[in-house]
Structures are given as C-alpha cells and as structure tokens.
Design a protein around this motif. Structure first.
Motif, PDB file in Angstrom:
ATOM      1  N   ASP A  57      44.583  65.982   0.401  1.00  0.00           N
ATOM      2  CA  ASP A  57      45.535  66.400  -0.331  1.00  0.00           C
ATOM      3  C   ASP A  57      45.840  67.932  -0.111  1.00  0.00           C
ATOM      4  N   SER A  58      44.987  68.904  -0.318  1.00  0.00           N
ATOM      5  CA  SER A  58      45.099  69.842  -0.146  1.00  0.00           C
ATOM      6  C   SER A  58      45.458  70.776   1.434  1.00  0.00           C
ATOM      7  N   ASN A  59      44.502  69.542   2.399  1.00  0.00           N
ATOM      8  CA  ASN A  59      45.759  70.126   3.876  1.00  0.00           C
ATOM      9  C   ASN A  59      46.784  69.805   3.815  1.00  0.00           C
ATOM     10  N   VAL A  60      47.028  68.461   3.190  1.00  0.00           N
ATOM     11  CA  VAL A  60      49.277  67.822   3.602  1.00  0.00           C
ATOM     12  C   VAL A  60      49.799  69.266   2.551  1.00  0.00           C
ATOM     13  N   LEU A  61      48.894  69.706   1.401  1.00  0.00           N
ATOM     14  CA  LEU A  61      49.496  70.501   0.438  1.00  0.00           C
ATOM     15  C   LEU A  61      50.370  72.082   0.754  1.00  0.00           C
ATOM     16  N   ILE A  62      49.341  72.491   2.679  1.00  0.00           N
ATOM     17  CA  ILE A  62      48.969  73.575   2.786  1.00  0.00           C
ATOM     18  C   ILE A  62      50.402  73.159   4.125  1.00  0.00           C
ATOM     19  N   PHE A  63      49.513  72.135   4.555  1.00  0.00           N
ATOM     20  CA  PHE A  63      50.259  71.916   6.030  1.00  0.00           C
ATOM     21  C   PHE A  63      52.033  71.981   5.773  1.00  0.00           C
ATOM     22  N   GLU A  64      52.764  71.605   4.141  1.00  0.00           N
ATOM     23  CA  GLU A  64      53.989  71.026   3.811  1.00  0.00           C
ATOM     24  C   GLU A  64      54.582  72.675   3.662  1.00  0.00           C
ATOM     25  N   ARG A  65      53.938  72.997   2.656  1.00  0.00           N
ATOM     26  CA  ARG A  65      53.900  74.886   2.826  1.00  0.00           C
ATOM     27  C   ARG A  65      54.827  75.656   3.907  1.00  0.00           C
ATOM     28  N   ILE A  98      44.517  74.688  -7.100  1.00  0.00           N
ATOM     29  CA  ILE A  98      43.487  74.635  -8.286  1.00  0.00           C
ATOM     30  C   ILE A  98      43.633  74.498  -8.967  1.00  0.00           C
ATOM     31  N   ASP A  99      44.919  74.320  -8.731  1.00  0.00           N
ATOM     32  CA  ASP A  99      45.335  73.846 -10.613  1.00  0.00           C
ATOM     33  C   ASP A  99      45.120  71.978 -10.451  1.00  0.00           C
ATOM     34  N   ALA A 100      45.269  71.178  -8.993  1.00  0.00           N
ATOM     35  CA  ALA A 100      45.631  70.247  -9.125  1.00  0.00           C
ATOM     36  C   ALA A 100      43.291  69.221  -9.091  1.00  0.00           C
ATOM     37  N   ILE A 116      35.123  67.922  -4.719  1.00  0.00           N
ATOM     38  CA  ILE A 116      36.032  68.747  -5.123  1.00  0.00           C
ATOM     39  C   ILE A 116      36.484  70.270  -4.693  1.00  0.00           C
ATOM     40  N   VAL A 117      34.885  70.515  -5.242  1.00  0.00           N
ATOM     41  CA  VAL A 117      34.057  72.207  -4.640  1.00  0.00           C
ATOM     42  C   VAL A 117      33.581  72.654  -3.062  1.00  0.00           C
ATOM     43  N   THR A 118      33.647  71.455  -2.487  1.00  0.00           N
ATOM     44  CA  THR A 118      33.890  71.394  -1.377  1.00  0.00           C
ATOM     45  C   THR A 118      35.205  71.234  -0.382  1.00  0.00           C
ATOM     46  N   THR A 119      35.648  70.610  -0.806  1.00  0.00           N
ATOM     47  CA  THR A 119      37.271  70.094  -0.334  1.00  0.00           C
ATOM     48  C   THR A 119      38.008  71.647  -0.332  1.00  0.00           C
ATOM     49  N   VAL A 120      38.337  72.076  -1.540  1.00  0.00           N
ATOM     50  CA  VAL A 120      38.439  73.288  -1.696  1.00  0.00           C
ATOM     51  C   VAL A 120      38.289  74.467  -0.810  1.00  0.00           C
ATOM     52  N   PHE A 121      36.795  74.462  -0.789  1.00  0.00           N
ATOM     53  CA  PHE A 121      36.279  75.593   1.112  1.00  0.00           C
ATOM     54  C   PHE A 121      36.892  75.484   2.709  1.00  0.00           C
ATOM     55  N   THR A 122      36.468  73.623   2.454  1.00  0.00           N
ATOM     56  CA  THR A 122      37.080  73.275   3.715  1.00  0.00           C
ATOM     57  C   THR A 122      38.387  73.570   3.687  1.00  0.00           C
ATOM     58  N   ALA A 123      39.561  73.270   3.099  1.00  0.00           N
ATOM     59  CA  ALA A 123      40.866  73.496   2.714  1.00  0.00           C
ATOM     60  C   ALA A 123      41.228  74.431   3.535  1.00  0.00           C
ATOM     61  N   PHE A 124      40.533  76.243   1.958  1.00  0.00           N
ATOM     62  CA  PHE A 124      41.338  77.303   2.231  1.00  0.00           C
ATOM     63  C   PHE A 124      40.637  78.125   2.800  1.00  0.00           C
ATOM     64  N   VAL A 147      50.811  69.251  -9.318  1.00  0.00           N
ATOM     65  CA  VAL A 147      51.636  69.130  -8.229  1.00  0.00           C
ATOM     66  C   VAL A 147      52.696  69.418  -8.140  1.00  0.00           C
ATOM     67  N   VAL A 148      53.326  68.515  -8.852  1.00  0.00           N
ATOM     68  CA  VAL A 148      54.501  68.378  -9.131  1.00  0.00           C
ATOM     69  C   VAL A 148      55.483  69.109  -9.918  1.00  0.00           C
ATOM     70  N   TYR A 149      54.702  69.223 -10.832  1.00  0.00           N
ATOM     71  CA  TYR A 149      55.133  70.392 -11.569  1.00  0.00           C
ATOM     72  C   TYR A 149      54.883  71.599 -11.994  1.00  0.00           C
ATOM     73  N   ASP A 150      54.122  72.347 -10.595  1.00  0.00           N
ATOM     74  CA  ASP A 150      54.282  73.391  -9.738  1.00  0.00           C
ATOM     75  C   ASP A 150      55.050  74.000  -8.829  1.00  0.00           C
ATOM     76  N   ARG A 151      55.432  72.902  -8.050  1.00  0.00           N
ATOM     77  CA  ARG A 151      57.099  73.524  -7.640  1.00  0.00           C
ATOM     78  C   ARG A 151      58.051  73.269  -8.449  1.00  0.00           C
ATOM     79  N   VAL A 152      58.031  72.840  -9.173  1.00  0.00           N
ATOM     80  CA  VAL A 152      59.452  73.008 -10.712  1.00  0.00           C
ATOM     81  C   VAL A 152      59.154  74.380 -10.945  1.00  0.00           C
ATOM     82  N   ARG A 153      58.121  74.627 -11.631  1.00  0.00           N
ATOM     83  CA  ARG A 153      57.853  76.145 -12.435  1.00  0.00           C
ATOM     84  C   ARG A 153      58.212  76.422 -10.975  1.00  0.00           C
ATOM     85  N   GLU A 154      57.680  76.809  -9.967  1.00  0.00           N
ATOM     86  CA  GLU A 154      58.036  77.814  -9.331  1.00  0.00           C
ATOM     87  C   GLU A 154      59.922  77.427  -8.736  1.00  0.00           C
TER      88      GLU A 154
END
Length: 855
Positions: free
Chosen positions: A439-447, A474-476, A506-514, A744-751
């Motif tokens: 999910d984290s990698n997909v969020l980055i790549f789609e962005r 982070i929020d997700a 979850i913690v290692t995912t944030v490190f490896t993805a970001f 994730v959806v709400y974050d895009r709505v807020r933006e």
C-alpha cells in the motif's frame, strides 16, 4: 528529497545489514550456530505451541479454599494462644471471614485482649502487596465477645503469596521433566499460565502440576476399630482416610502430624533391593530427622501412615526406631509413577489446589503440518505479490519488491532480537504485512504518476510524489497500528503474537517504503537520468477515469442499510456458531491411525459417555476428525473429565493432534475482552482521526468501519463459520485495514478541498475517488492475493480467520468508496457548497480537474 548524504546512506544500509544478521540465525540449526563467532547475533525465533506442538494450561487458585484454610489457621491460633495462658473460653467458631470466641470469666477479658493483640500486627507485603497490610482486625461487639476478622487486604496478600509460591513450585516440577524453554508465569490475581513446548504427554503434565503434593506422616490409631469410626463418629483427634488401593482401604489416623513434606531435604526414585519394585527414597532435614526419630522411638510396634493429599500411600509398622533421617515409600509404583512422585516431593507442595480452566494442546505431528502449511502459504503469497507488483509498475515494481523482501527480513530480525514466539497467526501477520506493505509503495508510485501527468519533470514528479505521500502513509499506518496495539493489550496467547507481528510490520513498512525505496529510486535517477517513468506491462485503471460514484450514493446507502439490518436481525435471531473460546467446552482434533476415519463410529462411541451435545465432523483430509463437546455446566473440573473420557475411548485408534478446553470462567472473560477490544479500537481511532481531520471525517470513518464490522458478523452468521478468538483478531484487523483505506481517500478529499475551494462537494468527492482508485484497487488486489494463498494453503486451523479477512478486505474497499465518502455530503462537510446555482462552473471545474489528472 532525492539527495542522500553519505552518512544517511551508510545508516540506511547498516540498518538493512543489521536486519540480515539478526534474521540469519533462523536458517541454521542450534548446533551450527555454536560455531558462529560470539559477536554475531545467535538468537532465533521461538516457535509457538501451534507450530512445534506442546501444552498450554491456565490454572486458577480458588479464593474460597484460601479463605477456608486461613479461617481454620486463625481459629487454631486463637485456640492455641488462649490455652497457653489457661484462659477459659466457649463458642469458638469460624464463619465466612470471622472467628468468634467468648471468654468465660470477665476478669480474663483484658488478658485475652492482650495476648490476641499480636494477631493484628501489620505485615510488610513488599512486592506482593506494595506496602503494609493488616491481615487481622479484632473487635468486641459486646463484653467478653471477640470477633477476629480476616480482612480483604489480608486475603489479597495471601492470594498473591499463594500464586507466587505456585509459580515457583510448578517451575520446579516442570524443570525436572527436562523440557526446553517452558513458560510459567503469574496471570492476573489468581491465575498461573503454564506453556511447555514440545511436550507430547499433556495428561502426565496435568497430573504433575495439578497435584497439591502435601506429604504428611501420621500415626495410625489402633485403639478403635476403623469400622466403628466409619459407622459412627471418629474419636476426638482422629480422622478417617482411605488408601490409593483399588478398592480403597480405610485407616483411622491421628490428626497430629509427626512431620510434613516441608521437612524433606531430598527425594529420589529408586528400586527396592529385595523385591526390585520401584520406590521413592527420601531424606529429612535436621528438624525433620529429629522429629521422625523421636516419634518412631516412642511408637515401636505401631503402624504409621505416609499420606499424600489426604490419601494413604502406605502404612508400614515401625519395627525399630528410624534415627538416620531417611526412609523409603513403597506403594505399587510404576517407574514413571515413582519418578513423578519424587519430582513432586522435591519441588514441594502447592499452597492451594489448582483448577484447570483452560487447556490447549497441539501434537507434534500437527505442529509439523502447520509449519509446512505456513511456509507454503508464505512462499506462494510472496510470489503472487512480487509478480503482481512487477506487472503493475515495471521497473518501479522491481524496486518495490526489493523493499518488500527487506521488509520481511526486518520483521523476522526484530522478532528474533526480541526473543518473540512465532505462532500460526504470527505467520498470518507476516503474510498480511507483505500484502499491506504494498500500500505504501502504491501510494508513492501513484503520486509520482499523477505529478508527472500534471506536467512536472521526472525528478520533480518523484520528489513531490514522495513528499505528498508521506502524510497519507503516516495517517494510514497509524490507524492500523492503533488496532494492533489494542489487540496486543486486550488479546491473549497467539492473538498477541499476531498483534506484535503486525505492529512490527507496520513500522518496518514505513522505513522500507519511504526511506529504502526512496534511496533506491534516487540512486536509479542519478545513474540513469531517465527522461520518462518506466512503463508497466499492464494498466488496471486507465488514466482519465471519471466514474460518478456520488451519483450512486442513494442506491449504495439503501443497499448497505438493508444488508446491515439483515445482519443485525440474523445475529439477534439465529444462533451464531460460537467456538469454545466464547461458550466453553472442548474441541478435539484426532487423526485416524488407519486409512480413513469413521465419523459415525466415533459419534456412536462418544454418545455412550453422557457428555451432552457432541458434534463430530470431517476436518481436512479423510483421516482427520474434529470433535466438539458442549460445556458441561458443572464447574471447571467437569471440562477436564470430558478429555479424560474421550481419550480413554478413542486413544487406541486415533492420534490426538489438538485439544482445546475452555472452562466457563475463561470463556466469559474472553467474550468480554473481545467486545472491549473492538470498542476500544474504534474509540481510539475515532479520536485520532478527529484530531487529524474534521469531526465529519471522524464520524464518517467510524460509521463506515462499523458497517464493515456488522457485515462481517453477519457473514459469520450466514456461513456458519466458527466465531472464536481468532475471529476477534480478524475483525480488529479489518477495522485497521478499512480505516487505512478510508484515511487514504479522506486525505485526498482534504487536499482537494484546499485546491478546489468552489467545486461542489459531490464533484470534488468523485474527483478524489477517481484519483485514488488505482491505489485502492492495487492495494486490495495485493492484499487479497496474500490472503488467498493463506486460505488455500495455510491449513484448516486458519481458514475461518482468513475467510473473515478476505470478506473484510472486499467490504472495507467498498465502504471506503461508497459509504465513507458520501457520508461527508450527509454531514454537510462544506456548508453552502451544495446550494450553488452555478452548475456550469462546477462542470467546468470538474472537466478541468479530470483533464489535469489525465495529463
């Protein structure tokens, strides 16, 4: 953000190297690890009972028994103190937590008060009670009448002492078995948890740790025939006890104890030199040897009884004084029985008789099957996820796959470093982490794709894509982490293992993805200087997609409301298939020693045992059978009787691969804890989203998540899947996953609310849904691939858990689009936005936004 200083690069790869080094020992045997240099990590993941087999027991100490024992002790102490001073008394009795005594002569009242006063002195509870505790309070409700009350604080102190002593005694007994890494620890105020990995004889363990083992030596009273004592009343100072023979032999014993097991210095199993029969030889300490020697010297020619837990083991006649302080106990022992008795005597007696309120036993063969199933599911799930990521993103997917592999290595490394225990739900947590880490990698790549489609250069698109994805990532992940933390604190056993694995993932995912993924992409950009982003072999969502989701909201609201109402109605009217975790009872998995198991024969054989409702069904292969026996409703010990009877009936033809017994006390506690866990998770996440967003977002997320939970419960009712402790873990994970998707959806709505201040809210929500649609579909598909591998290859034990997870992923994806987003319109997120008459401007803004999104 694409620049990494040399020291940052070194730190990143040092972290990866450390992860590899800590995970590496799991590939080698313990013998091979001994040859490793001492400075290298050598700790391995400990396998849980469900993977290597073993026994999990939970024992409860009865407070009522403690009260009775303490009451008798205080009554005897009052009697002793008054007699020692020659003070006459009457009416000495005990009831509840009070001892009552009346002094005959009013002139002795002051002296009696003085000699009884030491009983009220406070004791230092230390670590057990945390301060000073007053055990006894003495009052005089009327002249000459004393009430000696045992306080609740005093009983709490004594219970803490009893639990601590029980832990030490059981540890001494289990250590004598030679098992590796047993876990014996206090749990709550009156429980003891015992876990012994690798043990394949649960009945012996239960007998060993469940026996009080209070040993006494008492004289046999030969002045009165025992038959007269049985038919009438035993003389004062005597009691009748029976032997362990079949049929039992009665003995009339003096209540005075010559010596007790507390005076034993050693006990060993041995063989009688004359008969070659197994015996137990013992040796007293100095005090015990002196008392025993004096007693045998004064009673030559009389029999004395060796009593264990109020049963006479043997009653030999004293032929001559026994002055050496040693002796032997004989009683038709087997070799194993003599050895077990020696273990019991060496470890000492338990202060209270324990009751088994929970038992979970896994045979070694089932453990081996579970390991194989977990490995196969993990490998297949990983291959599917890796292949899918490469097809969806091409070279960027290759980079993401490297990050995923490092992610799994880091999870295993952290678990190994912490000395954690890997259970079957823990393997599920790792496989699920692989799916959710995408999910984290997909969020980055789609962005990155969006920024490139918006006209930015490749470097700018990558840089901006990482920046804008960070907040969403982070929020997700925090929402899922909240669910994992609550699951850990409110869960138990394997469920806590699942929570630990998920939280670490979850913690290692944030490190490896970001961090790691960003470094690899920055390295690729510096080396290749690409003019365009890599092409993907497949495109799941075409650019410029403009589905009118909000137009469908009335239909989806109506459909969801109807389904939720039906689920609640079914839950209220149809009995859910509750597992033994919640209603108590016994669950037994057996495997036929022959070719095929005969369920009809098992059912007929068990029906004659008067166990109540017994369900027998095939489970997995045609050799495996699952047996469920309803709760006996006659106290905790009745459940243990079920297992004894079933073993006696089937053990000759079937191998017992798994046994789970949950008494009514534990089942009630588990049901309450599970409900609290779900409510606590929802409340904690509600507060977090409220703080991070607006109140409309928080309420919308909770309503959508509650919708998912209710539908999942309805699924259990409709399908008849067993709802057990693992199902609570599945629901809590669904809560985290659904909220992850919704955030994730709400974050895009807020933006977009900040970007398109005049766009009608339905149009803005449609735009946000379409922009996040690729991420939603890709994340759901990768998570489903991992879960499907678990469902088909992870074994029967996990199947209901994974089925709930699959259903939850599908429903969670649906609710984040068709429930969570439209609720923002219902709650009037932006008042006045719906009342604009300038529809032409709204349409123009929507068209421009879609065109911008399409590039």
């Amino acid at each position: 953000m694409l620049y990494f200083s040399p020291w940052k690069t070194v730190l990143i790869w040092l972290a990866v190297l450390a992860g590899i080094l800590f995970a590496l020992p799991n590939l080698f045997s313990n013998t091979a690890l001994q040859s490793f240099p001492s400075f290298l990590p050598q700790s391995k993941l400990a396998l849980g009972l469900d993977l290597q087999g073993g026994v999990h027991l939970q024992l409860k100490l009865d407070r009522k028994e403690l009260v009775e024992a303490r009451l008798e002790s205080v009554r005897d102490e009052v009697r002793r103190l008054l007699r020692a001073e020659g003070i006459g008394y009457t009416g000495l009795s005990g009831r509840g937590q009070n001892v009552t005594v009346r002094i005959r002569d009013t002139g002795d009242v002051a002296q009696a008060r003085e000699i009884l006063d030491p009983l009220t002195e406070p004791v230092a509870a230390g670590l057990l009670g945390g301060g000073i505790v007053r055990e006894i309070v003495i009052t005089e409700p009327e002249p000459s009448l004393f009430h000696v009350e045992i306080t609740d604080d005093g009983l709490d102190y004594r219970m803490a002492q009893a639990v601590a002593q029980t832990v030490e005694v059981i540890r001494g007994r289990v250590d004598e078995l030679g098992t590796t890494e047993p876990v014996i620890q206090r749990q709550g105020t009156d429980r003891v948890l015992v876990q012994v990995p690798g043990l394949d004889d649960p009945e012996r363990l239960k007998e060993l740790i469940g026996t009080t083992a209070r040993l006494t030596f008492q004289m046999v009273d030969v002045s009165t025939p025992v038959e007269d004592a049985l038919n009438g009343r035993p003389p004062a100072g005597t009691e009748v006890m029976f032997s362990t023979d079949d049929p039992p032999v009665p003995y009339l014993l003096e209540t005075r104890e010559i010596v007790t097991g507390e005076n034993l210095e050693d006990a060993q199993a041995a063989f009688d030199q004359r008969t070659n029969e197994p015996i137990v030889s013992f040796r007293f300490d100095g005090t015990g040897a002196q008392r025993f020697g004096r007693a045998t010297q004064e009673n030559v020619g009389r029999p004395f009884a060796i009593v264990l837990d109020n049963q006479v083991i043997s009653a030999p006649v004293i032929r001559e004084p026994i002055l050496g302080g040693s002796g032997q106990i004989s009683g038709n022992f087997t070799v194993e029985g003599a050895n077990d008795l020696a273990i019991l005597l060496r470890a000492g007696a338990l202060p209270l008789t324990p009751t088994f309120v929970e038992e979970r036993t896994v045979g070694p063969s089932l453990g081996a099957d579970s390991i194989a199933a977990g490995e196969i599911a993990g490998i297949i799930g990983s291959i599917l996820v890796v292949a899918f990521m490469f097809l969806a993103y091409g070279f960027l997917g290759f980079i993401a796959n490297i990050a995923l592999i490092v992610n799994v290595i880091l999870v295993i490394a952290v678990l190994s470093g912490l000395g954690a225990t890997l259970t079957l739900p823990g393997i599920a947590g790792i496989v699920l982490t692989v799916g959710m880490a995408v999910d984290s990698n997909v969020l980055i790549f789609e962005r990155i794709r969006e920024e490139r489609a918006g006209g930015r250069s490749v470097i700018q698109a990558i840089d901006t894509g990482f920046q804008r994805a960070l907040t969403t990532i982070i929020d997700a992940n925090v929402t899922t982490l909240i669910a994992a933390v609550i699951l850990f604190y409110l869960g138990s056993g394997p469920i806590r293992g699942f929570a630990v694995t998920l939280a670490i993932g979850i913690v290692t995912t944030v490190f490896t993805a970001f961090v790691l993924t960003r470094w690899m992409i920055a390295f690729w950009v510096r080396r290749q200087k690409p003019k365009e982003l890599p092409k993907a072999p497949i495109t799941l969502v075409p650019s410029g997609t403009a589905i009118r989701f909000m137009w469908l909201r009335r239909m989806t609201f109506t459909a969801s409301a109807l389904v939720v109402l039906v689920s609640m109605a079914l839950f209220a009217t149809v009995n859910m298939n509750l597992g033994i975790d919640f209603k108590g009872g016994s669950l037994i998995e057996v495997q036929s020693k022959e070719a095929v198991a005969d369920t009809g024969d098992i059912r007929s054989r068990l029906s004659s045992l008067n166990l109540g409702d017994v369900q027998v069904q095939g489970f997995g292969s045609d050799r495996d059978v699952l047996i469920r026996v309803e709760s006996q409703g006659a106290g905790e010990n009745a459940e243990q009787t079920v297992i004894t009877k079933v073993r006696g009936e089937l053990e000759s033809d079937y191998e017992f691969r798994r046994v789970e017994v949950v008494g009514p006390t534990v089942s009630g506690e588990l049901a309450q804890a599970g409900t609290i866990a779900v409510l606590a998770a929802l409340l904690a996440i509600l507060v977090y989203i409220w703080l991070r967003f607006e109140w409309q977002f928080a309420i919308g997320a909770i309503v959508a998540t509650t919708h998912d939970v209710l539908l999942t419960i309805g699924m259990f009712v409709v399908t008849g899947l067993e709802f057990n402790l693992s199902s609570i873990a599945a629901i809590l994970t669904i809560v985290g996953y659904s909220l992850n998707d919704t955030v994730v959806v709400y974050d895009r709505v807020r933006e977009n609310l900040r970007r398109y201040k005049k766009m009608a809210l339905p149009d803005l929500l449609d735009l946000s849904m379409n922009q996040t649609l690729p991420r939603t579909i890709l994340t759901s598909l990768t998570t489903l691939l991992a879960l499907l591998a678990l469902f088909f290859f992870g074994g029967e034990v996990l199947r209901s858990f994974v089925a709930a997870m699959i259903f939850g992923v599908v429903v969670g994806t649906y609710s984040s689009v068709f429930i969570a987003a439209p609720l923002l319109i219902l709650f009037k997120l932006r008042p006045g936005a719906l009342d604009r008459d300038d529809s032409e401007k709204a349409a123009t803004a929507r068209t421009q936004a879609v065109d911008l999104d399409a590039g």
